[in-house]
Every structure is written in C-alpha cells, then in structure tokens.
Design a protein around this motif. Structure first.
Motif, short mmCIF file in Angstrom:
data_model
loop_
_atom_site.label_atom_id
_atom_site.label_comp_id
_atom_site.label_asym_id
_atom_site.label_seq_id
_atom_site.Cartn_x
_atom_site.Cartn_y
_atom_site.Cartn_z
N TYR A 103 -14.81 9.49 -2.00
CA TYR A 103 -13.55 8.77 -2.26
C TYR A 103 -12.40 9.76 -2.44
N GLU A 104 -12.66 10.82 -3.18
CA GLU A 104 -11.61 11.81 -3.47
C GLU A 104 -11.10 12.44 -2.17
N GLU A 105 -12.00 12.76 -1.27
CA GLU A 105 -11.60 13.38 -0.01
C GLU A 105 -10.81 12.41 0.87
N VAL A 106 -11.28 11.18 0.97
CA VAL A 106 -10.58 10.17 1.78
C VAL A 106 -9.22 9.85 1.17
N SER A 107 -9.18 9.76 -0.15
CA SER A 107 -7.91 9.48 -0.83
C SER A 107 -6.90 10.58 -0.57
N GLY A 108 -7.35 11.83 -0.59
CA GLY A 108 -6.45 12.96 -0.30
C GLY A 108 -5.92 12.89 1.12
N GLU A 109 -6.81 12.56 2.06
CA GLU A 109 -6.38 12.41 3.46
C GLU A 109 -5.37 11.28 3.61
N TYR A 110 -5.64 10.17 2.93
CA TYR A 110 -4.74 9.02 3.00
C TYR A 110 -3.36 9.36 2.44
N MET A 111 -3.33 10.01 1.29
CA MET A 111 -2.05 10.36 0.66
C MET A 111 -1.24 11.29 1.58
N LYS A 112 -1.92 12.21 2.19
CA LYS A 112 -1.25 13.15 3.10
C LYS A 112 -0.72 12.42 4.34
N MET A 113 -1.58 11.55 4.90
CA MET A 113 -1.18 10.83 6.11
C MET A 113 -0.06 9.83 5.81
N ALA A 114 -0.12 9.18 4.63
CA ALA A 114 0.89 8.18 4.28
C ALA A 114 2.28 8.82 4.14
N LYS A 115 2.33 10.10 3.77
CA LYS A 115 3.62 10.80 3.62
C LYS A 115 4.16 11.33 4.95
N ASP A 116 3.31 11.32 5.96
CA ASP A 116 3.71 11.86 7.27
C ASP A 116 4.42 10.76 8.08
N PRO A 117 5.73 10.91 8.35
CA PRO A 117 6.46 9.87 9.06
C PRO A 117 6.00 9.69 10.51
N SER A 118 5.35 10.68 11.07
CA SER A 118 4.90 10.58 12.46
C SER A 118 3.49 10.04 12.59
N ALA A 119 2.84 9.69 11.46
CA ALA A 119 1.46 9.21 11.50
C ALA A 119 1.40 7.81 12.09
N ASN A 120 0.32 7.54 12.77
CA ASN A 120 0.08 6.23 13.37
C ASN A 120 -0.16 5.20 12.25
N ALA A 121 0.58 4.11 12.25
CA ALA A 121 0.50 3.10 11.19
C ALA A 121 -0.89 2.47 11.11
N ASP A 122 -1.52 2.25 12.26
CA ASP A 122 -2.86 1.65 12.25
C ASP A 122 -3.89 2.59 11.63
N GLU A 123 -3.75 3.89 11.90
CA GLU A 123 -4.66 4.88 11.32
C GLU A 123 -4.46 4.99 9.81
N VAL A 124 -3.18 4.91 9.41
CA VAL A 124 -2.88 4.95 7.96
C VAL A 124 -3.51 3.75 7.28
N LYS A 125 -3.35 2.56 7.89
CA LYS A 125 -3.93 1.34 7.30
C LYS A 125 -5.45 1.43 7.25
N ALA A 126 -6.07 1.89 8.34
CA ALA A 126 -7.54 2.00 8.39
C ALA A 126 -8.04 2.96 7.31
N LEU A 127 -7.34 4.08 7.13
CA LEU A 127 -7.73 5.05 6.11
C LEU A 127 -7.52 4.48 4.71
N GLY A 128 -6.44 3.70 4.55
CA GLY A 128 -6.19 3.03 3.26
C GLY A 128 -7.26 2.01 2.93
N ASP A 129 -7.69 1.26 3.96
CA ASP A 129 -8.77 0.29 3.76
C ASP A 129 -10.08 0.99 3.39
N LEU A 130 -10.37 2.10 4.07
CA LEU A 130 -11.57 2.87 3.76
C LEU A 130 -11.51 3.41 2.34
#
Length: 197
Positions: free
Chosen positions: A99-126
């Motif tokens: 969980y800690e690793e996925v949460s870190g990835e999600y937080m990083k991706m969520a702050k990236d304005p160029s990140a794919n919204a679907d990938e951010v949502k999928a990582l958030g759901d995970l």
C-alpha cells in the motif's frame, strides 16, 4: 524441629496450591471470554471461507481447504484467510507492491499535470483497495492474536490445575508425615536425660 519444618513446608505448599487453583480458574475464565468474543465478533461479519474451487495455489489449498465453505468463527480461520486469500489477491492486483509503495506512486502521479487521468484513477482505485485490504487483514490478524492468547491462557490454566493438584497431594503427605514424627530431643549419653545447652 523436623515436625515443625514439615508443617511449615506443608502449609506453604497448601497455600501455593490454593493460589494456583485460583489462577487456573481465572485463566480458564479468560480463555473462555477471549474465545467467545473472537467467535462473536467474527460471526457478526458473516465471512464465508472460500470454496475449494476458488483456491489457486498449493499454499492456499494447504491453509484454506480444511475451512472451505465454513463461516469464519475462529482466529485460525481468520489468519488463514488474511494471509492466504486477502494478501494473495492484494499482491496479485498490485504486482507485489505494498500500500505504501502504491500510495507514493499515486501521490506523485496525481501531482503530475501531464499524467493520464485514467491511469491516475486506476492507481487511486488500487490504492484504496490495498488500504481496505490492509485494514481487513489487520482486524482479522488481531482476532487471530487474541484467539492465540485465549489458547495460551487455556493451556496455562490446565498447567495451574495440575500443579495445584500435585501441591495438594504433597501437602497432604507432608502433614501426614508431620503427625508421625516426634521432635528429636538430644539426650545426654551418660545419664540418658535430655541434654541442656
């Protein structure tokens, strides 16, 4: 002197036997209380152990097959379900990441304005799924820990009852021996009268 010593040791043994008897009773009560509460709390969750056809790995079969289709009511069932069912599915969905690793990835991706919204949502759901899985595992493993403490209390209670019984028997023999022993009074060898110090 010997009679007094026998009585002192016998009384000490008798007192210890009573203390161990009381301790055994308390340990049995604690064991019963813990097991009833674990069963009650787990039963309220209405978790059914996975059926045999839902077990994929040999480790899952070894741990869960004996409980297949049963309602979860014991700490042992809770541990098997937490470690060999929930954790296995969590690891499969996250490729072994915590969980800690996925949460870190999600937080990083969520702050990236160029990140794919679907990938951010999928990582958030995970991330949310892993959080819920960890929470459920934590509760189930607590039930296992308390169930184990209840089992230890039961074993200790049996041990206390056995030790109490042994001490009661030894005390009985000690008192019996004390009745048969006369205090030794040294006598003067020449006159045969009690010696004076």
């Amino acid at each position: 002197m010997r009679k007094t010593l026998d009585q002192l040791i016998s009384w000490t043994g008798l007192i210890l036997a009573v203390v161990l008897l009381a301790a055994g009773g308390l340990l049995m009560y604690a064991s019963n209380f813990v097991h009833q509460n674990v069963e009650s709390q787990l039963s309220q969750q209405r978790i059914t152990m996975p059926a045999a056809d839902r077990l994929e790995t040999q480790a899952q079969k070894d741990a869960l097959l004996q409980y297949a289709g049963q309602q979860m009511t014991t700490g042992d069932q809770a541990k098997a379900f937490a470690d060999q069912y929930i954790l296995v599915h969590m690891n499969a969905s996250s490729d072994g990441r915590t969980y800690e690793e996925v949460s870190g990835e999600y937080m990083k991706m969520a702050k990236d304005p160029s990140a794919n919204a679907d990938e951010v949502k999928a990582l958030g759901d995970l991330r949310q799924s892993l959080f819920m899985g960890n929470a459920l595992r934590g509760m189930l493993l607590n039930a296992y820990a308390f169930g184990t403490m209840g089992t230890i209390a039961f074993i200790a209670g049996i041990g206390a009852f056995i030790a109490s019984g042994v001490l009661l028997v030894l005390s009985f023999f000690g008192f019996r021996h004390a009745k048969r022993v006369n205090d030794f009074v040294p006598k003067d060898i020449v006159s045969g009268t009690p010696a004076t110090v």
